[in-house]
Design an enzyme around this catalytic site. Structure first.
Site, PDB file in Angstrom:
ATOM      1  N   CYS A  15       0.808  -1.157   0.072  1.00 51.29           N
ATOM      2  CA  CYS A  15       0.001  -0.079  -0.211  1.00 51.29           C
ATOM      3  C   CYS A  15       0.890   1.415  -0.020  1.00 51.29           C
ATOM      4  O   CYS A  15       1.837   1.364   0.952  1.00 51.29           O
ATOM      5  CB  CYS A  15      -0.941   0.115   1.260  1.00 51.29           C
ATOM      6  SG  CYS A  15      -1.816   1.554   1.240  1.00 51.29           S
ATOM      7  N   CYS A  21      -1.021   7.077   6.342  1.00 54.60           N
ATOM      8  CA  CYS A  21      -2.255   7.192   6.803  1.00 54.60           C
ATOM      9  C   CYS A  21      -2.281   6.528   8.255  1.00 54.60           C
ATOM     10  O   CYS A  21      -2.941   7.131   9.018  1.00 54.60           O
ATOM     11  CB  CYS A  21      -2.905   6.221   5.657  1.00 54.60           C
ATOM     12  SG  CYS A  21      -4.525   5.363   6.448  1.00 54.60           S
ATOM     13  N   CYS A  24      -3.597   1.257   8.939  1.00 53.06           N
ATOM     14  CA  CYS A  24      -3.366  -0.088   9.016  1.00 53.06           C
ATOM     15  C   CYS A  24      -1.990  -0.311   9.970  1.00 53.06           C
ATOM     16  O   CYS A  24      -1.069  -0.607   9.401  1.00 53.06           O
ATOM     17  CB  CYS A  24      -2.882  -0.737   7.630  1.00 53.06           C
ATOM     18  SG  CYS A  24      -4.470  -0.735   6.785  1.00 53.06           S
ATOM     19  N   CYS A  97      -8.417   1.868  -1.489  1.00 62.56           N
ATOM     20  CA  CYS A  97      -7.685   1.373   0.029  1.00 62.56           C
ATOM     21  C   CYS A  97      -7.983  -0.052   0.137  1.00 62.56           C
ATOM     22  O   CYS A  97      -8.848  -0.659  -0.316  1.00 62.56           O
ATOM     23  CB  CYS A  97      -8.484   2.061   1.156  1.00 62.56           C
ATOM     24  SG  CYS A  97      -8.345   1.091   2.730  1.00 62.56           S
ATOM     25  N   GLN A 221     -21.849  -4.248  11.824  1.00 57.17           N
ATOM     26  CA  GLN A 221     -20.530  -4.697  11.915  1.00 57.17           C
ATOM     27  C   GLN A 221     -19.893  -4.326  10.438  1.00 57.17           C
ATOM     28  O   GLN A 221     -20.601  -4.536   9.384  1.00 57.17           O
ATOM     29  CB  GLN A 221     -20.604  -6.304  11.797  1.00 57.17           C
ATOM     30  CG  GLN A 221     -21.095  -6.667  13.456  1.00 57.17           C
ATOM     31  CD  GLN A 221     -19.965  -6.463  14.532  1.00 57.17           C
ATOM     32  OE1 GLN A 221     -18.918  -6.268  14.353  1.00 57.17           O
ATOM     33  NE2 GLN A 221     -20.364  -6.826  15.996  1.00 57.17           N
ATOM     34  N   ASP A 320     -22.266  -6.957  23.981  1.00 57.80           N
ATOM     35  CA  ASP A 320     -21.289  -6.706  23.076  1.00 57.80           C
ATOM     36  C   ASP A 320     -20.994  -5.084  23.085  1.00 57.80           C
ATOM     37  O   ASP A 320     -21.653  -4.380  22.215  1.00 57.80           O
ATOM     38  CB  ASP A 320     -22.002  -7.161  21.495  1.00 57.80           C
ATOM     39  CG  ASP A 320     -21.132  -6.762  20.310  1.00 57.80           C
ATOM     40  OD1 ASP A 320     -19.902  -6.352  20.619  1.00 57.80           O
ATOM     41  OD2 ASP A 320     -21.600  -6.858  19.163  1.00 57.80           O
ATOM     42  N   CYS A 347     -14.386  -5.930  21.376  1.00 59.24           N
ATOM     43  CA  CYS A 347     -13.552  -5.501  20.535  1.00 59.24           C
ATOM     44  C   CYS A 347     -12.194  -4.776  21.143  1.00 59.24           C
ATOM     45  O   CYS A 347     -11.270  -3.963  20.604  1.00 59.24           O
ATOM     46  CB  CYS A 347     -14.105  -4.291  19.631  1.00 59.24           C
ATOM     47  SG  CYS A 347     -15.086  -3.200  20.395  1.00 59.24           S
TER      48      CYS A 347
END
Ligand code: SAH
Length: 393
Positions: A15, A21, A24, A97, A221, A320, A347
């Site tokens: 990338c 950015c 990631c 992306c 999600q 959740d 998460c």
């Protein structure tokens, strides 16, 4: 992290925006190494509670995001669109992306190119002037439906009709377009006011054989392929029996509860703070012909405090919560309402560890821990934990 950082292989995964950015964080690792990094992270935080199963990765970990957001900005007489550099409001221009849905990226780039021909420019956060602030695209991977949300600083939309017809001509796949107004100094993408400009204002999608309606501001999600794995694991951990009474806390558009109700004939109560998500949830229950399910718009903690006072009983609780984890109110009330099983979908391993410590000190035991890779190339880890109530002594 140090131990499994490779010397040469996979650096940046190709990338060109990797360094600029910052979205990631794990691109310097091959996908296999990313998975072992996440496994180690999970074991470090959660290993004290029991065995951590091997993380379930993606077969094809690219272009998995069904929701793409781009910020728009005028720089040097030119409009750019893309991602905010991590922890800043500097926009990194993005044309494509590797995480995002390809069609969504194409639509955003097209809108950026379309603006000058209508003499429209990007919104300026400092002066509060200008037009387009963000574009949000959501695509139902199963249904093929596409929603475009144009976030503007004011209601004014010059040459609206011509703009929309140019966009729809280029992308007939678009099923709905919404204008959302956000004129405040905020880092939130969406404002409260919105107008449906085309179509019905929402998309529908299919997950685990159930159909769901998703509005612009409802949580859904972002990786539907892995969501099937995540929900499948959560339902398995719930070990539902016909007639069980189930709580789906932090339920969003009601997805987990609706899948549970369909698969096991249980009755479900869902609780969620976001009003739009709750009305989607009510609609979704009807869409899936579920009569044994009701939803409440409330803080999950306050709702559970009331439930505990009223001596409500649930056999199973799905929870959740967002990254901040659950509240003490909620956890204390779980302990009071004594569900036999709790399935915690998280998460954030940090807040999960904190909340599990509380539950394990107060009558629960962790039985299974299953990480699922919902966000390849980023450092985020999603985990499903099965807790069971210890026998009363
Ligand atoms: N279970 C859903 C949503 C999970 S995301 C799904 O899988 O799609 C977490 C959800 O918690 C979001 O919808 C958010 O709006 C909601 N939320 C955040 N804080 C909350 C609170 N205090 N009480 C209830 N819901 C909350």
């Amino acid at each position: 992290m140090k131990n499994n950082t490779p010397k040469k292989e996979g650096r940046g995964n190709g990338c060109p925006l990797y360094k600029k950015c910052g979205g990631c964080q794990l691109q310097n690792l091959s996908y296999k190494e990313q998975l072992s990094y996440k496994q180690v992270k999970c074991i470090k935080a959660l290993g004290k509670f029991g065995h951590v199963e091997e993380i379930i990765g993606m077969e094809n970990p690219v272009h998995y995001r069904n929701k793409v957001q781009a910020a728009f900005k005028n720089t040097g007489g030119k409009i750019i669109s893309g991602i905010y550099q991590s922890s800043s409001h500097r926009v990194v221009e993005v044309n494509e992306c590797m995480l995002e849905d390809k069609l969504a990226d194409e639509i955003i780039v097209y809108i950026r190119k379309l603006l000058p021909s209508f003499r429209l420019n990007a919104y300026n956060e400092d002066t509060g002037r200008g037009f387009l602030r963000h574009v949000l695209v959501r695509r139902g991977f199963s249904s093929g439906q596409v929603m475009v949300v144009l976030v503007t600083g004011t209601e004014l939309f010059p040459k609206k009709r011509e703009f929309l017809s140019a966009l729809l001509k280029a992308f007939p796949q678009i099923t709905t377009i919404v204008q959302n107004i956000n004129g405040s100094k905020t880092s939130m993408v969406l404002g409260k006011k919105e107008f449906v400009l085309y179509g019905n204002g929402y998309i529908e999608d299919v997950l685990c054989s159930c159909r769901f309606r998703i509005s612009p501001r409802s949580f859904y999600q972002i990786n539907p392929v892995q969501t099937e794995v995540l929900y499948g694991t959560a339902i398995k951990f719930a070990a539902l029996k016909k007639g069980d009474r189930v709580l789906d806390a932090y339920c969003g558009t009601g997805t987990i509860g609706i899948v549970a109700a369909k698969s096991a004939g249980v009755s479900v109560v869902g609780v969620e703070l976001n009003e739009d998500a709750v009305s989607d949830a009510v609609f979704n229950a009807r869409l899936n012909k579920n009569e044994n399910i009701s939803f409440f718009c409330a803080d999950a903690g306050s709702f559970m405090v009331e439930a505990a006072k009223a001596n409500e009983r649930f056999n199973v609780v799905f929870m959740d919560p967002p990254r901040a984890g659950s509240s003490l109110n909620f956890l204390r009330s779980i302990v009071k309402t004594v569900p036999e099983r709790v399935v915690y979908v998280s998460c954030s391993v940090e807040t999960l560890e904190r909340d599990l410590l509380f539950l394990c000190k107060n009558g629960y035991r962790v039985k299974k821990i299953q990480p699922v890779d919902m966000f390849p190339h980023t450092s985020h880890v999603e985990t499903v934990v099965q807790l069971i109530r210890k026998p009363f002594s």
